[in-house]
Design an enzyme around this catalytic site. Structure first.
Site, PDB file in Angstrom:
ATOM      1  CB  SER A 162      41.225   2.775  45.936  1.00  0.00           C
ATOM      2  OG  SER A 162      41.987   1.639  46.264  1.00  0.00           O
TER       3      SER A 162
ATOM      4  N   GLY B 283      42.019  -0.908  48.458  1.00  0.00           N
ATOM      5  CA  GLY B 283      40.568  -0.954  48.392  1.00  0.00           C
ATOM      6  C   GLY B 283      39.943   0.303  48.959  1.00  0.00           C
TER       7      GLY B 283
ATOM      8  N   GLY C 136      36.806   2.668  51.147  1.00  0.00           N
ATOM      9  CA  GLY C 136      36.068   2.681  52.402  1.00  0.00           C
ATOM     10  C   GLY C 136      36.928   2.819  53.638  1.00  0.00           C
TER      11      GLY C 136
ATOM     12  CB  CYS D  61      46.440   1.240  49.569  1.00  0.00           C
ATOM     13  SG  CYS D  61      45.509   2.788  49.544  1.00  0.00           S
ATOM     14  CG  LEU D  62      41.586  -1.509  52.817  1.00  0.00           C
ATOM     15  CD1 LEU D  62      41.207  -0.592  53.961  1.00  0.00           C
ATOM     16  CD2 LEU D  62      40.344  -1.899  52.003  1.00  0.00           C
TER      17      LEU D  62
ATOM     18  CG  ASN E 161      43.184   6.335  45.527  1.00  0.00           C
ATOM     19  OD1 ASN E 161      42.537   7.149  46.181  1.00  0.00           O
ATOM     20  ND2 ASN E 161      42.606   5.371  44.840  1.00  0.00           N
TER      21      ASN E 161
ATOM     22  CG  PHE F 102      40.154   6.096  56.077  1.00  0.00           C
ATOM     23  CD1 PHE F 102      39.508   6.296  57.295  1.00  0.00           C
ATOM     24  CD2 PHE F 102      39.398   6.112  54.913  1.00  0.00           C
ATOM     25  CE1 PHE F 102      38.135   6.513  57.339  1.00  0.00           C
ATOM     26  CE2 PHE F 102      38.033   6.331  54.948  1.00  0.00           C
ATOM     27  CZ  PHE F 102      37.400   6.541  56.173  1.00  0.00           C
TER      28      PHE F 102
ATOM     29  CG  HIS G 226      48.499   2.510  45.034  1.00  0.00           C
ATOM     30  ND1 HIS G 226      47.708   1.415  44.793  1.00  0.00           N
ATOM     31  CD2 HIS G 226      47.787   3.304  45.872  1.00  0.00           C
ATOM     32  CE1 HIS G 226      46.562   1.538  45.433  1.00  0.00           C
ATOM     33  NE2 HIS G 226      46.591   2.683  46.099  1.00  0.00           N
TER      34      HIS G 226
ATOM     35  CD  GLU H  92      49.676  -0.393  42.505  1.00  0.00           C
ATOM     36  OE1 GLU H  92      48.637   0.301  42.551  1.00  0.00           O
ATOM     37  OE2 GLU H  92      50.387  -0.600  43.510  1.00  0.00           O
TER      38      GLU H  92
END
Length: 387
Positions: free
Chosen positions: A57, A252, A254, A281-282, A323, A326, A365, A367
């Site tokens: 990420s 991930g 971007g 996340c992403l 983390n 966006f 996250h 994990e």
């Protein structure tokens, strides 16, 4: 050593950070020599710098660590979240010392050099964090020259020419290129990671890799799943070929809107088939777009291992690892999306579930790695729902 305005290096300076606004910050370089351009962000974690540097990420980003003592426990072959580091480099307050930990096998500076990553120490990282908080995450160049020779105008031009993460699809660059099975479980002291730990009779989860962390896969296995990983660009047919009981959407790097151009149609098709889906996340952001919401670029992002998140069902608070730069715009969530988690730092959406489909996701996250384990229950919730 941290000097913010002078383009002339002070004595002993072998590292430099050049911001797109013209700020020049000097320090002492370590790790690989050279220069790298990306987005500057900060991470408040007190542990887990090796996991942070290898988290996909962080592709396209330079990490400013607020904790001053980075590198003091060295590095090893276990505390990694991907085969190679993905963060471009890091900034630290204190010089990297000799490691003091029974698990250390390599000096952090040596590990950075071997992996082609640039570090700069002697930086007032907390002052730099305040700059990011006020002005937002800037474009920057990190550079290291043992001879102390830098072309500051050229580095500044490089920082200003970099387009930034908005509109940038990085998932393709960090995703696996091949499909593979994963069966390792969680780590324990003295035994390392459990090998061949997947339940052969457990529910089959197909994980779409947009830049996933290994500890996510380990937690899915620990929850009782069989796991198959497919590339970010996998089609609906590619996914269904493995006869999944459930689909996992990974974290991930971007802009989710850019990755969503090819990922969202696949997710929407899987939603229409009522396939159970869990995103992180992403993956959370992509599920949001697939459901009809929009994503936004955050001013500074959330990165650290101490982020409080409130569950809307019972009001309990989880301390989480985050983390992301966006976020899902909560105001655009459709009527069939129910908010399940809220960040107590800024009130942003940290999780939702669909009321008419077996799909849910979280922005943080669960994990950890690094971070607390308050949210491991989410893996059990997902895998148990597939039985």
């Amino acid at each position: 050593m941290a000097e913010y305005t002078s383009a002339r290096p002070p004595e002993g300076a072998t590292g430099v950070l050049v911001l797109a606004d013209g700020s020049v910050i000097w320090g002492r370089g370590f790790g690989a020599e050279g220069a790298a351009v990306g987005e500057l962000c900060f991470n408040t974690s007190m542990t887990g710098y090796q996991e942070v540097m290898t988290d996909p990420s962080y592709a396209g980003q330079i990490v400013n660590f607020t904790f001053p003592h980075i590198g003091n426990v060295g590095t090893n072959g276990e505390d990694v979240e991907a085969i190679n580091p993905h963060a471009l480099g890091c900034l630290v307050r204190e010089d990297v010392t000799e490691p003091s930990n029974f698990r250390a096998v390599q000096h952090f500076a040596q590990w950075m050099a071997v992996n082609g990553r640039i570090g700069v120490s002697g930086i007032d990282t907390r002052a730099l964090t305040r700059t990011i908080r006020v002005k937002g995450a800037p474009n920057a160049v990190i550079a290291h020259s043992a001879a102390g020779e830098f072309d500051i105008p050229a580095l500044l031009e490089q920082a200003r020419a970099w387009p930034g993460l908005e509109g940038m699809d990085l998932a393709r660059e960090v995703s696996t290129l091949q499909t593979y099975a994963w069966d390792d479980g969680l780590w324990t002291l003295g035994a390392g990671y459990a090998t061949h730990a997947a339940n052969p009779d457990g529910p089959h989860v197909v994980a779409i890799d947009y830049g996933l962390k290994r500890n996510i896969l380990r937690n899915l296995v620990a929850a009782g799943a069989r796991v198959t990983v497919v590339p970010a660009t996998a089609t609906v047919e590619d996914v269904l070929r493995h006869e999944p009981d459930g689909i996992f959407l990974s974290n991930g790097p971007g802009d989710p809107a850019a990755t969503g151009e090819y990922a969202v149609p696949v997710i929407r098709a899987l939603l229409d088939m009522a396939k159970p889906i869990f995103g992180i996340c992403l993956g959370h952001q992509l599920l949001g777009i697939a459901a009809g919401a929009k994503t936004i670029k955050m001013h500074q992002g959330h990165r650290g291992a101490n982020h409080p998140v409130k569950r809307t069902d019972d009001g309990r608070v989880e301390i989480t690892s985050m983390n992301h730069g966006f976020a899902v715009d909560a105001d655009t969530l459709p009527a069939n999306a129910r908010t399940t988690h809220i960040s107590l730092f800024d009130g942003s959406n940290a999780g939702f579930e669909l009321t008419d489909r077996p799909a849910f996701s979280v922005q943080y996250h669960p994990e950890a790695s690094p971070g607390p384990q308050d949210s491991h229950y989410l893996f059990e919730k997902f895998v148990n729902s597939l039985r």
